[in-house]
Design a protein around this motif. Structure first.
Motif, PDB file in Angstrom:
ATOM      1  N   THR A 127       0.797  -1.230   0.000  1.00  0.00           N
ATOM      2  CA  THR A 127       0.000   0.000   0.000  1.00  0.00           C
ATOM      3  C   THR A 127       0.828   1.278   0.000  1.00  0.00           C
ATOM      4  O   THR A 127       0.318   2.327  -0.385  1.00  0.00           O
ATOM      5  CB  THR A 127      -0.917   0.049   1.236  1.00  0.00           C
ATOM      6  OG1 THR A 127      -0.095  -0.002   2.422  1.00  0.00           O
ATOM      7  CG2 THR A 127      -1.880  -1.117   1.255  1.00  0.00           C
ATOM      8  N   GLU A 183      -0.923  -0.949  -4.786  1.00  0.00           N
ATOM      9  CA  GLU A 183      -1.827   0.193  -4.884  1.00  0.00           C
ATOM     10  C   GLU A 183      -1.366   1.126  -6.005  1.00  0.00           C
ATOM     11  O   GLU A 183      -0.166   1.389  -6.159  1.00  0.00           O
ATOM     12  CB  GLU A 183      -1.838   0.965  -3.564  1.00  0.00           C
ATOM     13  CG  GLU A 183      -2.574   0.261  -2.434  1.00  0.00           C
ATOM     14  CD  GLU A 183      -4.074   0.466  -2.510  1.00  0.00           C
ATOM     15  OE1 GLU A 183      -4.541   1.270  -3.339  1.00  0.00           O
ATOM     16  OE2 GLU A 183      -4.786  -0.194  -1.728  1.00  0.00           O
ATOM     17  N   HIS A 225     -12.746  -2.862  -1.710  1.00  0.00           N
ATOM     18  CA  HIS A 225     -11.340  -3.001  -1.369  1.00  0.00           C
ATOM     19  C   HIS A 225     -11.184  -3.967  -0.201  1.00  0.00           C
ATOM     20  O   HIS A 225     -11.741  -3.743   0.870  1.00  0.00           O
ATOM     21  CB  HIS A 225     -10.774  -1.625  -0.989  1.00  0.00           C
ATOM     22  CG  HIS A 225      -9.271  -1.527  -1.080  1.00  0.00           C
ATOM     23  ND1 HIS A 225      -8.438  -2.375  -0.420  1.00  0.00           N
ATOM     24  CD2 HIS A 225      -8.472  -0.674  -1.771  1.00  0.00           C
ATOM     25  CE1 HIS A 225      -7.182  -2.052  -0.669  1.00  0.00           C
ATOM     26  NE2 HIS A 225      -7.179  -1.023  -1.499  1.00  0.00           N
TER      27      HIS A 225
END
Length: 281
Positions: A127, A183, A225
């Protein structure tokens, strides 16, 4: 996987965030380095060689040799091989090479690094930054240079070397299955500057062409998500154990509850868009 006597096995591996300037007394890696250092000094003295001479014959300074003998720095594999030969150690120093290599990682990551190196499958969700396995040398150096509290130049170089050494996993036989979900925001964050980031993106494309590697991107506009809790890694070991590695500030955990790991993988890996597809597909 539940243990024979109770609930799921959850192992906490404490040891800081890797931001220290060296090995602490409570760090298990520091003990390995001290033992290696004592053995190195013993063989050097037995051979009647002073530190400057050993340094000149291996390509290191006398002060660096002293740091190795005192357990303050992690000697690279190349030095260990050379020292074993120069000092006629009979393979004793080389036998410690694997444990010494593990000491180059932050304490909290050492168990995960060992599992990673022997994995048959690895599924990674990131992320904040590109995963360490996929990083270029320049990108990795930028990541460690930006670390707070600041790391010394020596520590940065040790961390970069350790990170690059992990890439041996890509060339291991039999080939492991590796998948990465990244991401989208990570790919637009130019850590180290535009030039460094361009090289990193090119490396991602190259890795994505490997037959055993799949890279996906989680779009910023995705309204569903499964990875909101943050980055994690799922590791399938050679004995069919499924282990989840989760890292947080000053702490990391290894979870071996198979039901939890399987559900996490299935709900996360399917949510990305393909950055590149293995050549065999």
């Amino acid at each position: 996987m539940n243990g024979p006597t109770g609930p799921a096995d959850e192992t906490s591996v404490n040891g800081g965030d890797g931001g220290g300037e060296g090995q602490s007394e409570t760090d298990p890696g520091s003990g390995v380095l001290r033992v290696f250092g004592r053995q190195l000094k013993r063989f050097r003295v037995r051979a009647g060689i002073e530190r400057p001479e050993l340094g000149s014959r291996t390509g290191y300074s006398a002060s660096t040799i002293a740091s190795y003998e005192l357990g303050r720095r992690v000697p690279p594999p190349r030095f260990i091989d050379q020292a074993d030969q120069v000092l006629d150690a009979g393979g004793v120093l080389q036998e410690m090479k694997e444990e010494v290599a593990r000491a180059q990682y932050p304490a909290f990551f050492r168990d995960a690094a060992k599992l990673e190196a022997g994995a048959v499958e690895l599924h990674v969700y990131d992320t904040h930054i590109v995963n360490g396995l996929l990083q270029t040398e320049e990108y990795a150096r930028a990541v460690f240079t930006m670390r707070r509290p600041l790391l010394s130049e020596e520590t940065i170089e040790e961390r970069v070397t350790a990170r690059l050494a992990r890439r041996k996993l890509f060339d291991r036989l039999p080939m492991p299955t590796l998948s990465f979900v990244i991401e989208q925001s990570v790919l637009t964050r130019p850590l180290g500057g535009d030039h460094v980031m361009r090289g990193q993106l090119e490396q991602l494309l190259l890795h994505g062409r490997r037959r055993n590697v799949e890279i996906q991107v989680m779009p910023n506009v995705r309204d569903e998500h499964a990875g909101l809790a943050g980055p994690f890694t799922l590791i399938e070991s050679q004995n069919a154990r499924r282990i989840a590695y989760v890292e947080a500030y000053k702490d990391s955990r290894l979870y071996t509850d198979r039901a939890l790991s399987v559900s996490s993988k299935s709900s996360t890996v399917c949510c990305g868009h393909k950055l590149s597809r293995p050549a065999s597909r």
